[in-house]
Motif scaffolding. Structure first.
Motif, PDB file in Angstrom:
ATOM      1  N   SER A  52       0.943  -1.155  -0.023  1.00 55.91           N
ATOM      2  CA  SER A  52      -0.073  -0.329  -0.366  1.00 55.91           C
ATOM      3  C   SER A  52       0.960   0.960   0.362  1.00 55.91           C
ATOM      4  O   SER A  52       1.943   1.337   0.428  1.00 55.91           O
ATOM      5  CB  SER A  52      -0.725   0.261   1.033  1.00 55.91           C
ATOM      6  N   THR A  53       0.457   2.426  -0.669  1.00 48.71           N
ATOM      7  CA  THR A  53       1.298   3.898  -0.288  1.00 48.71           C
ATOM      8  C   THR A  53       0.552   4.818   0.361  1.00 48.71           C
ATOM      9  O   THR A  53       1.393   5.478   1.012  1.00 48.71           O
ATOM     10  CB  THR A  53       1.452   4.338  -2.382  1.00 48.71           C
ATOM     11  N   ASP A  54      -0.340   3.933   1.311  1.00 45.04           N
ATOM     12  CA  ASP A  54      -0.842   4.870   2.259  1.00 45.04           C
ATOM     13  C   ASP A  54      -1.177   4.008   3.827  1.00 45.04           C
ATOM     14  O   ASP A  54      -1.202   5.141   4.931  1.00 45.04           O
ATOM     15  CB  ASP A  54      -2.444   5.009   1.933  1.00 45.04           C
ATOM     16  N   ILE A  55      -0.771   2.836   3.358  1.00 45.23           N
ATOM     17  CA  ILE A  55      -0.318   2.270   4.933  1.00 45.23           C
ATOM     18  C   ILE A  55       1.154   1.255   5.084  1.00 45.23           C
ATOM     19  O   ILE A  55       1.174   1.036   4.370  1.00 45.23           O
ATOM     20  CB  ILE A  55      -1.867   1.358   5.330  1.00 45.23           C
ATOM     21  N   THR A  56       1.321   0.957   6.146  1.00 48.52           N
ATOM     22  CA  THR A  56       2.127   0.275   6.323  1.00 48.52           C
ATOM     23  C   THR A  56       2.124  -0.589   7.819  1.00 48.52           C
ATOM     24  O   THR A  56       1.477   0.176   8.260  1.00 48.52           O
ATOM     25  CB  THR A  56       3.746   1.424   6.991  1.00 48.52           C
ATOM     26  N   ASP A  57       2.682  -2.040   7.630  1.00 46.43           N
ATOM     27  CA  ASP A  57       2.962  -3.646   8.194  1.00 46.43           C
ATOM     28  C   ASP A  57       3.885  -2.751   9.251  1.00 46.43           C
ATOM     29  O   ASP A  57       4.490  -2.334   8.999  1.00 46.43           O
ATOM     30  CB  ASP A  57       3.172  -4.536   7.708  1.00 46.43           C
ATOM     31  N   GLY A  58       2.755  -2.718  10.306  1.00 47.10           N
ATOM     32  CA  GLY A  58       3.012  -1.871  11.629  1.00 47.10           C
ATOM     33  C   GLY A  58       3.761  -0.745  11.858  1.00 47.10           C
ATOM     34  O   GLY A  58       3.783  -0.656  12.699  1.00 47.10           O
ATOM     35  N   GLY A  59       2.896   0.035  11.039  1.00 46.39           N
ATOM     36  CA  GLY A  59       2.967   1.592  11.698  1.00 46.39           C
ATOM     37  C   GLY A  59       1.945   1.749  11.681  1.00 46.39           C
ATOM     38  O   GLY A  59       0.621   0.972  11.923  1.00 46.39           O
ATOM     39  N   VAL A  60       1.663   2.949  11.689  1.00 44.57           N
ATOM     40  CA  VAL A  60       0.500   3.579  12.875  1.00 44.57           C
ATOM     41  C   VAL A  60      -0.814   4.256  11.518  1.00 44.57           C
ATOM     42  O   VAL A  60      -0.051   4.657   9.900  1.00 44.57           O
ATOM     43  CB  VAL A  60       0.667   4.944  13.428  1.00 44.57           C
ATOM     44  N   LEU A  61      -1.625   4.044  11.306  1.00 45.10           N
ATOM     45  CA  LEU A  61      -2.448   4.271  10.466  1.00 45.10           C
ATOM     46  C   LEU A  61      -2.593   5.996  10.284  1.00 45.10           C
ATOM     47  O   LEU A  61      -2.965   6.308  11.510  1.00 45.10           O
ATOM     48  CB  LEU A  61      -4.216   3.670  10.635  1.00 45.10           C
ATOM     49  N   PRO A  62      -3.324   6.338   9.038  1.00 44.56           N
ATOM     50  CA  PRO A  62      -3.122   7.831   8.801  1.00 44.56           C
ATOM     51  C   PRO A  62      -3.909   8.227   9.187  1.00 44.56           C
ATOM     52  O   PRO A  62      -4.911   7.655   8.973  1.00 44.56           O
ATOM     53  CB  PRO A  62      -2.483   8.424   7.461  1.00 44.56           C
ATOM     54  N   ASP A  63      -4.319   9.449   9.439  1.00 47.42           N
ATOM     55  CA  ASP A  63      -5.219  10.247  10.066  1.00 47.42           C
ATOM     56  C   ASP A  63      -6.262  10.002   8.487  1.00 47.42           C
ATOM     57  O   ASP A  63      -7.550   9.740   8.740  1.00 47.42           O
ATOM     58  CB  ASP A  63      -5.110  11.624   9.607  1.00 47.42           C
ATOM     59  N   ALA A  64      -5.690  10.132   7.197  1.00 44.89           N
ATOM     60  CA  ALA A  64      -6.677   9.071   6.305  1.00 44.89           C
ATOM     61  C   ALA A  64      -7.821   7.632   6.536  1.00 44.89           C
ATOM     62  O   ALA A  64      -9.278   8.272   6.253  1.00 44.89           O
ATOM     63  CB  ALA A  64      -6.249   9.720   4.826  1.00 44.89           C
ATOM     64  N   GLN A  65      -7.126   7.053   7.323  1.00 41.48           N
ATOM     65  CA  GLN A  65      -8.280   5.937   7.360  1.00 41.48           C
ATOM     66  C   GLN A  65      -8.812   6.072   8.959  1.00 41.48           C
ATOM     67  O   GLN A  65      -9.384   5.077   9.310  1.00 41.48           O
ATOM     68  CB  GLN A  65      -6.614   4.543   7.527  1.00 41.48           C
ATOM     69  N   VAL A  66      -8.314   6.552   9.380  1.00 44.84           N
ATOM     70  CA  VAL A  66      -9.641   7.274  11.070  1.00 44.84           C
ATOM     71  C   VAL A  66     -10.855   7.917  10.521  1.00 44.84           C
ATOM     72  O   VAL A  66     -10.693   9.031   9.371  1.00 44.84           O
ATOM     73  CB  VAL A  66      -9.014   8.165  11.631  1.00 44.84           C
ATOM     74  N   GLN A  67     -11.812   7.336  10.592  1.00 49.75           N
ATOM     75  CA  GLN A  67     -13.564   7.821  10.908  1.00 49.75           C
ATOM     76  C   GLN A  67     -13.492   9.128  10.962  1.00 49.75           C
ATOM     77  O   GLN A  67     -14.161   9.870  10.244  1.00 49.75           O
ATOM     78  CB  GLN A  67     -14.381   6.843  11.312  1.00 49.75           C
ATOM     79  N   ALA A  68     -13.255   9.689  12.428  1.00 54.61           N
ATOM     80  CA  ALA A  68     -13.135  10.994  12.699  1.00 54.61           C
ATOM     81  C   ALA A  68     -12.518  12.307  11.759  1.00 54.61           C
ATOM     82  O   ALA A  68     -12.532  13.356  11.685  1.00 54.61           O
ATOM     83  CB  ALA A  68     -13.718  11.485  13.901  1.00 54.61           C
ATOM     84  N   LYS A  69     -11.278  11.749  10.916  1.00 52.29           N
ATOM     85  CA  LYS A  69     -10.248  12.473  10.436  1.00 52.29           C
ATOM     86  C   LYS A  69     -10.524  12.856   8.317  1.00 52.29           C
ATOM     87  O   LYS A  69      -9.786  12.995   7.730  1.00 52.29           O
ATOM     88  CB  LYS A  69      -9.451  12.342  11.051  1.00 52.29           C
ATOM     89  N   GLY A  70     -10.793  11.568   8.003  1.00 54.52           N
ATOM     90  CA  GLY A  70     -11.154  11.225   6.926  1.00 54.52           C
ATOM     91  C   GLY A  70     -11.831  10.046   6.239  1.00 54.52           C
ATOM     92  O   GLY A  70     -12.777  10.216   4.950  1.00 54.52           O
ATOM     93  N   ASN A  71     -12.050   9.413   6.637  1.00 53.95           N
ATOM     94  CA  ASN A  71     -12.574   7.973   6.493  1.00 53.95           C
ATOM     95  C   ASN A  71     -12.725   7.669   5.231  1.00 53.95           C
ATOM     96  O   ASN A  71     -13.521   7.324   4.342  1.00 53.95           O
ATOM     97  CB  ASN A  71     -14.531   7.953   7.303  1.00 53.95           C
ATOM     98  N   THR A  72     -11.137   7.269   4.715  1.00 45.78           N
ATOM     99  CA  THR A  72     -11.262   6.677   3.463  1.00 45.78           C
ATOM    100  C   THR A  72     -10.364   5.463   3.103  1.00 45.78           C
ATOM    101  O   THR A  72      -9.829   5.629   4.046  1.00 45.78           O
ATOM    102  CB  THR A  72      -9.908   7.891   2.654  1.00 45.78           C
ATOM    103  N   SER A  73     -10.687   5.139   2.461  1.00 49.55           N
ATOM    104  CA  SER A  73     -10.242   3.229   2.466  1.00 49.55           C
ATOM    105  C   SER A  73      -9.028   3.735   1.926  1.00 49.55           C
ATOM    106  O   SER A  73      -8.204   4.523   0.790  1.00 49.55           O
ATOM    107  CB  SER A  73     -10.757   2.530   1.232  1.00 49.55           C
ATOM    108  N   PRO A  74      -8.042   2.791   1.957  1.00 48.71           N
ATOM    109  CA  PRO A  74      -6.498   2.934   1.763  1.00 48.71           C
ATOM    110  C   PRO A  74      -5.742   2.444   0.194  1.00 48.71           C
ATOM    111  O   PRO A  74      -7.033   1.593   0.072  1.00 48.71           O
ATOM    112  CB  PRO A  74      -5.734   2.398   2.791  1.00 48.71           C
ATOM    113  N   HIS A  75      -5.287   2.650  -0.628  1.00 48.99           N
ATOM    114  CA  HIS A  75      -4.766   2.118  -1.764  1.00 48.99           C
ATOM    115  C   HIS A  75      -4.213   1.087  -0.791  1.00 48.99           C
ATOM    116  O   HIS A  75      -3.828   0.097  -0.218  1.00 48.99           O
ATOM    117  CB  HIS A  75      -3.480   3.165  -2.535  1.00 48.99           C
ATOM    118  N   LEU A  76      -4.360  -0.062  -1.687  1.00 52.58           N
ATOM    119  CA  LEU A  76      -3.970  -1.566  -2.046  1.00 52.58           C
ATOM    120  C   LEU A  76      -3.542  -2.558  -3.175  1.00 52.58           C
ATOM    121  O   LEU A  76      -4.525  -1.999  -3.751  1.00 52.58           O
ATOM    122  CB  LEU A  76      -4.948  -2.496  -1.086  1.00 52.58           C
TER     123      LEU A  76
END
Length: 154
Positions: A7-31
């Motif tokens: 993914s260009t948005d999320i990293t294995d073992g990383g912290v979810l970016p705000d874009a994938q948090v419901q109250a901050k972006g609520n956007t599905s990540p690139h996979l």
């Protein structure tokens, strides 16, 4: 060849970016996935939080019947024509971002792509994550995951 998910948005073992948090972006990540085994006739995607205080976790996204020639979903979708997004534990189909209870500690969000041995699973937009999971149990050839965390400090 190994079945892998990137993914260009999320990293294995990383912290979810705000874009994938419901109250901050609520956007599905690139996979993007590669190395599907022979016999793959479709793909499915799930996002599951096993740390939700429910006794059964929390389904944030379920997608099935992605055509076998599709190997990537862009940030924010859409899912390919013919694919079925199931009802999340938020109560409706589509992606629902991370939303752990304040002060509950870090939650894991497991994004999984499944290589499926049939072109169509018998699922509908009204089906729960458990129904998607049940169908996938009997039809999965391989799966690949990325696990990221998120904590709502409150």
């Amino acid at each position: 060849m190994t079945f892998t998910l990137t993914s260009t948005d999320i990293t294995d073992g990383g912290v979810l970016p705000d874009a994938q948090v419901q109250a901050k972006g609520n956007t599905s990540p690139h996979l993007k996935w590669s190395g599907a085994p022979e016999g793959t006739k479709s793909f499915a995607i799930t996002c599951y939080d096993p740390d939700a205080p429910t006794g059964s976790g929390f389904w944030h996204w379920t997608v099935a019947n992605i055509p076998a020639d599709v190997t990537e979903i862009p940030t924010g979708g859409p899912v390919p024509s013919g694919a079925v997004e199931g009802r999340t534990d938020f109560g409706e189909p589509g992606f629902g971002g991370a939303a752990p209870p304040p002060g509950h500690g870090p939650h894991r969000y497991i994004f999984t792509v499944f290589a499926v041995d049939t072109a169509r699973l018998d699922v509908t937009p009204d089906n729960s994550g458990a129904v998607f999971g049940f169908n996938l149990h009997f039809h999965t050839l391989a799966k690949a995951s990325i696990t990221a965390t998120y904590e709502n400090a409150g």
